[in-house]
Design an enzyme around this catalytic site. Structure first.
Site, PDB file in Angstrom:
ATOM      1  N   ASP A  54       0.931  -1.563   0.129  1.00  0.00           N
ATOM      2  CA  ASP A  54      -0.019  -0.066   0.240  1.00  0.00           C
ATOM      3  C   ASP A  54       0.798   1.173  -0.617  1.00  0.00           C
ATOM      4  OD1 ASP A  54      -1.845   1.876   0.396  1.00  0.00           O
ATOM      5  OD2 ASP A  54      -2.729   1.694   2.488  1.00  0.00           O
ATOM      6  N   VAL A  55       0.966   2.237  -1.479  1.00  0.00           N
ATOM      7  CA  VAL A  55       2.086   3.253  -1.413  1.00  0.00           C
ATOM      8  C   VAL A  55       1.444   4.227  -0.133  1.00  0.00           C
ATOM      9  CG1 VAL A  55       2.201   2.522  -3.996  1.00  0.00           C
ATOM     10  CG2 VAL A  55       0.822   4.094  -3.048  1.00  0.00           C
ATOM     11  N   ASN A  81       4.278   5.874 -10.687  1.00  0.00           N
ATOM     12  CA  ASN A  81       2.922   5.569 -11.660  1.00  0.00           C
ATOM     13  C   ASN A  81       0.977   5.284 -11.143  1.00  0.00           C
ATOM     14  OD1 ASN A  81       1.553   4.921 -14.720  1.00  0.00           O
ATOM     15  ND2 ASN A  81       1.026   3.122 -12.715  1.00  0.00           N
ATOM     16  N   TYR A 149      -8.764  15.571  -8.274  1.00  0.00           N
ATOM     17  CA  TYR A 149      -7.773  14.900  -9.287  1.00  0.00           C
ATOM     18  C   TYR A 149      -6.837  16.156  -9.572  1.00  0.00           C
ATOM     19  CZ  TYR A 149      -5.500  11.763 -13.281  1.00  0.00           C
ATOM     20  OH  TYR A 149      -4.832  11.382 -14.069  1.00  0.00           O
ATOM     21  N   LYS A 153      -2.339  16.117  -9.133  1.00  0.00           N
ATOM     22  CA  LYS A 153      -1.490  16.495 -10.475  1.00  0.00           C
ATOM     23  C   LYS A 153      -0.385  17.358 -10.387  1.00  0.00           C
ATOM     24  CE  LYS A 153      -1.992  11.592 -11.818  1.00  0.00           C
ATOM     25  NZ  LYS A 153      -0.819  11.267 -11.765  1.00  0.00           N
TER      26      LYS A 153
END
Length: 244
Positions: A54-55, A81, A149, A153
């Site tokens: 789990d990042v 990614n 989102y 980013k």
């Protein structure tokens, strides 16, 4: 010894396609994702380091990179990614819990994996490596209803710029690939019709996800004294140039 790459979000989509490209090119590949089964499916019987992780969990990320260090001793590339999106909606209709979940993956996860890779690359011998962050066209030109989102980013772009500067002292290059309409489950609705800035619904073209994987491979093969700070790859006719 073949070069080695860590790919996060490797269980599907762009991560899976990229893993296939690097395996075919003869690289050592470490696959990170939440669930083991999709990672095994990505490997497809090829040798790969399978690292369920789990990042968003600092301890889990450190353990995964500790295993990479123990197995390989050297890391050449991180393809940062892993990411998620939310259903488009006005900001006041977005649950705070959904926002926090997205930030956990798209911002904290990116930070933690970059941090672990940077530390390994800084301390290994020979020193150095390359970090490639998966950004988004949305960081420059958002779609309607995508505040979470888009914000996340923008954060990725800040990470790329900072690491691109800080990495110089340690022979670490950092760049970003901004992807538009690659054919994955995340953009399955594009050919059917998606919301446009003028309020209309229009179908959008998509491109083969393997072309994205080839672009990442091209970036990874560059010598470390060469950087691609930002690359945009997109379906040519998607409404990006002129969107708004």
């Amino acid at each position: 010894m073949p070069q080695g790459i860590v790919i996060t979000g490797a269980g599907s989509g762009i991560g899976r396609a990229t893993a296939h490209a690097f395996i075919a090119a003869g690289w050592r590949v470490a696959l990170i994702g939440r669930r083991e089964v999709p990672l095994v499916q990505t490997a497809g019987g090829n040798p790969a380091l399978i690292l369920p992780c789990d990042v968003t969990d600092p301890a889990a990320v450190d353990a995964a990179f500790g295993q990479i260090a123990a197995e390989w001793g050297h890391l050449d590339v991180l393809f940062n990614n892993a990411g998620m999106s939310l259903k488009a909606a006005p900001i006041d209709e977005i649950a705070v819990t959904d926002w926090l979940a997205l930030c956990g993956v798209n911002i904290t996860g990116m930070f933690l994996t970059a941090r672990a890779a940077f530390g390994m690359m800084r301390r290994q011998n020979p020193q150095g490596g390359r970090i490639i962050n998966n950004g988004s066209i949305s960081a420059a030109v958002p779609r309607p209803g995508t505040a979470p989102y888009t914000m996340s980013k923008h954060a990725v772009t800040g990470l790329t710029r900072s690491l691109g500067l800080d990495g110089r002292a340690f022979n670490i290059a950092c760049g970003q690939i901004d992807i538009g309409n690659a054919a994955t489950d995340m953009v399955a609705a594009m050919p059917k019709g998606v919301s446009q800035a003028d309020g209309s619904m229009k179908a959008e073209p998509v491109m083969d996800v393997r072309l994205v994987a080839d672009a990442v491979l091209q970036m990874a093969r560059l010598p470390l004294d060469v950087s691609v700070p930002f690359m945009t790859i997109m379906a040519r006719d998607m409404p990006f140039l002129g969107r708004g």
